[in-house]
Write an enzyme that holds these catalytic residues in place. Structure first.
Site, PDB file in Angstrom:
ATOM      1  CG  HIS A 136       2.913   3.770  -8.562  1.00 29.79           C
ATOM      2  ND1 HIS A 136       3.749   3.755  -7.492  1.00 29.79           N
ATOM      3  CD2 HIS A 136       1.814   3.876  -8.857  1.00 29.79           C
ATOM      4  CE1 HIS A 136       3.720   4.234  -6.307  1.00 29.79           C
ATOM      5  NE2 HIS A 136       2.491   4.882  -7.338  1.00 29.79           N
ATOM      6  CG  HIS A 210      -1.706   3.573  -5.151  1.00 28.95           C
ATOM      7  ND1 HIS A 210      -2.578   4.211  -5.476  1.00 28.95           N
ATOM      8  CD2 HIS A 210      -0.192   3.291  -5.238  1.00 28.95           C
ATOM      9  CE1 HIS A 210      -1.512   5.150  -5.366  1.00 28.95           C
ATOM     10  NE2 HIS A 210      -0.277   4.813  -5.978  1.00 28.95           N
ATOM     11  CD  GLU A 340       1.087   4.943  -2.281  1.00 24.34           C
ATOM     12  OE1 GLU A 340       2.387   4.618  -3.221  1.00 24.34           O
ATOM     13  OE2 GLU A 340       0.541   6.004  -2.521  1.00 24.34           O
TER      14      GLU A 340
HETATM   15  C1  BGC Z   1       2.460   8.365  -5.482  1.00 18.82           C
HETATM   16  C2  BGC Z   1       1.658   9.536  -6.597  1.00 18.82           C
HETATM   17  C3  BGC Z   1       1.204   9.565  -7.985  1.00 18.82           C
HETATM   18  C4  BGC Z   1      -0.042   8.234  -7.086  1.00 18.82           C
HETATM   19  C5  BGC Z   1      -0.498   8.115  -8.565  1.00 18.82           C
HETATM   20  C6  BGC Z   1       1.398   6.909  -4.874  1.00 18.82           C
HETATM   21  O1  BGC Z   1       1.912   6.640  -4.843  1.00 18.82           O
HETATM   22  O2  BGC Z   1       3.445   9.244  -4.213  1.00 18.82           O
HETATM   23  O3  BGC Z   1       2.835  10.865  -6.749  1.00 18.82           O
HETATM   24  O4  BGC Z   1       1.001  10.481  -8.231  1.00 18.82           O
HETATM   25  O5  BGC Z   1       0.541   7.444  -6.718  1.00 18.82           O
HETATM   26  O6  BGC Z   1      -1.773   8.228  -8.030  1.00 18.82           O
END
Ligand code: BGC
Length: 375
Positions: A136, A210, A340
């Site tokens: 991310h 998210h 997402e």
């Molecule tokens: C991911 C997860 C991750 C989470 C974090 C998601 O987009 O796929 O693996 O733990 O984000 O909050």
């Protein structure tokens, strides 16, 4: 009037005012955008909160820190509003405790193996923040910066334009990247996010949003009874660190299959660790298409997600463990889910996945539509 009736009448009056504020039935409302201070970052930057209200009374609260949707109020089948996104109480909690609640994610949503990729013969090393992998956008991704904000009244509904310039080398990425994200809360009860980005040097881009949704209300327990449909016949299997193996496998006959609506909890025990997978959407020509539909049986709330992206990560809130609290709630395992829209994880290292490379002179665009209704 006898004094004993006064308290009863006051309660009735309060209930009347309350229900008129809460229900969309009390006449057409005006759309509006309100700005207020939300707090400050650790390094002293002001963070503002914008409240967008559409003509049906739906409300989205968005802060300039991370472009985070902190609250989203939508009605159920009886017109009763609830806040359907998980969130924190202040900037510090968003900065230190939040698992990306409600945030704009970039420069690369999801994982890049070992934080490394090669572009035009040059190897780039990114910040690693998920074991040895990059997740991310790194340690200080787009979810942890203050965006410039410009409120807009559009003919579709109230909107907030957020801009951020990510400098060359930030978190290890090449090129200065200028990003725009516009949130619009339309009078058709949609939360739209449209992204644009441009670079001055070849780079990789994969933006997403998210929010952790719970259509029963952010404080209503687990999401295992929600019925999910994903418009995807295939998914990308992952290794133990959630990096795609590179295969694209059919979902048919497996607990990954959501091609017709299924309760999230119905087969989750058969999926190691819970759902945290990228689905390959059936429509992948870049046009806006239905990716997912979610129905919450108790309240009747429905959310449909449309996207121009080729993939969607379905994450069933597996890592929520009660350590994050916000808005009067404690968030336990599976208390929220994320959908997402994205390009596939680790695409910079997988030549068979759609490209995420953005070159100077090109424009990155993405449109996500969350459409709300009830039945
Ligand atoms: C991911 C997860 C991750 C989470 C974090 C998601 O987009 O796929 O693996 O733990 O984000 O909050």
């Amino acid at each position: 009037m006898k004094t004993k009736y006064v308290p009863i009448l006051s309660v009735v009056a309060i209930l009347f005012v309350f229900s008129c504020n809460e229900l969309a039935m009390c006449g057409e409302k005006k759309m509006s955008i309100k700005k207020q201070a939300f707090g400050k970052t650790e390094d002293g930057k002001n963070v503002d909160l914008y409240t967008l209200t559409n003509t049906n009374g739906l409300k989205a609260e968005i802060i300039t820190y991370g472009g985070i949707v902190t609250s989203l109020q939508v009605p159920d089948r009886n017109g009763k509003f609830a806040d359907i996104v998980l969130g924190c109480d202040n900037v510090n909690d968003y900065a230190k405790k939040s698992p990306y609640f409600g945030a704009l994610i970039g420069r690369y949503g999801n994982r890049i193996a070992k934080g490394k990729f090669t572009l035009d013969g040059v190897e780039y090393t990114l910040a690693t923040n998920d074991g040895q992998n990059h997740l991310h956008g790194g340690i200080k991704g787009f979810d942890k910066v203050v965006w410039n904000a410009e409120p807009m009244q559009t003919d579709k509904g109230p909107a907030l334009k957020l801009t951020y310039r990510s400098r060359d080398g930030e978190e290890g990425y090449p090129g200065n990247l200028s990003c725009t994200a516009i949130y619009t809360l339309t009078n058709n009860n949609e939360l739209k996010i449209s992204y644009e980005a441009e670079t001055d040097k070849a780079t990789v881009v994969n933006l997403t949003h998210h929010s952790y949704f719970n259509l029963g209300g952010h404080n209503s327990g687990d999401i295992l009874g929600h019925e999910l449909m994903l418009n995807a016949d295939h998914f990308t299997p992952v290794d133990k660190d959630l990096i795609p193996t590179g295969e694209i496998k059919p979902v048919k006959g497996t607990p990954m299959d959501f091609t017709s609506p299924m309760a999230i909890g119905s087969r989750i025990e058969q999926v190691q660790g819970g759902y945290d997978h990228n689905y390959v959407l059936n429509s992948s020509d870049g046009s806006l298409a239905l990716a997912a539909s979610v129905y919450e049986p108790k309240t009747g709330r429905v959310m449909e997600i449309y996207t121009t992206e080729p993939g969607i990560q379905f994450y069933s809130g597996n890592f929520l463990d009660g350590s994050v609290k916000g808005k009067g709630a404690v968030y336990n395992k599976h208390n929220g889910f994320c959908l997402e829209t994205q390009h596939f994880p680790d695409s910079p290292n997988k030549s068979n996945f759609p490209s995420v490379v953005l070159k100077p002179g090109e424009k990155y665009t993405q449109l996500i539509v969350h459409k709300f209704s009830a039945r």
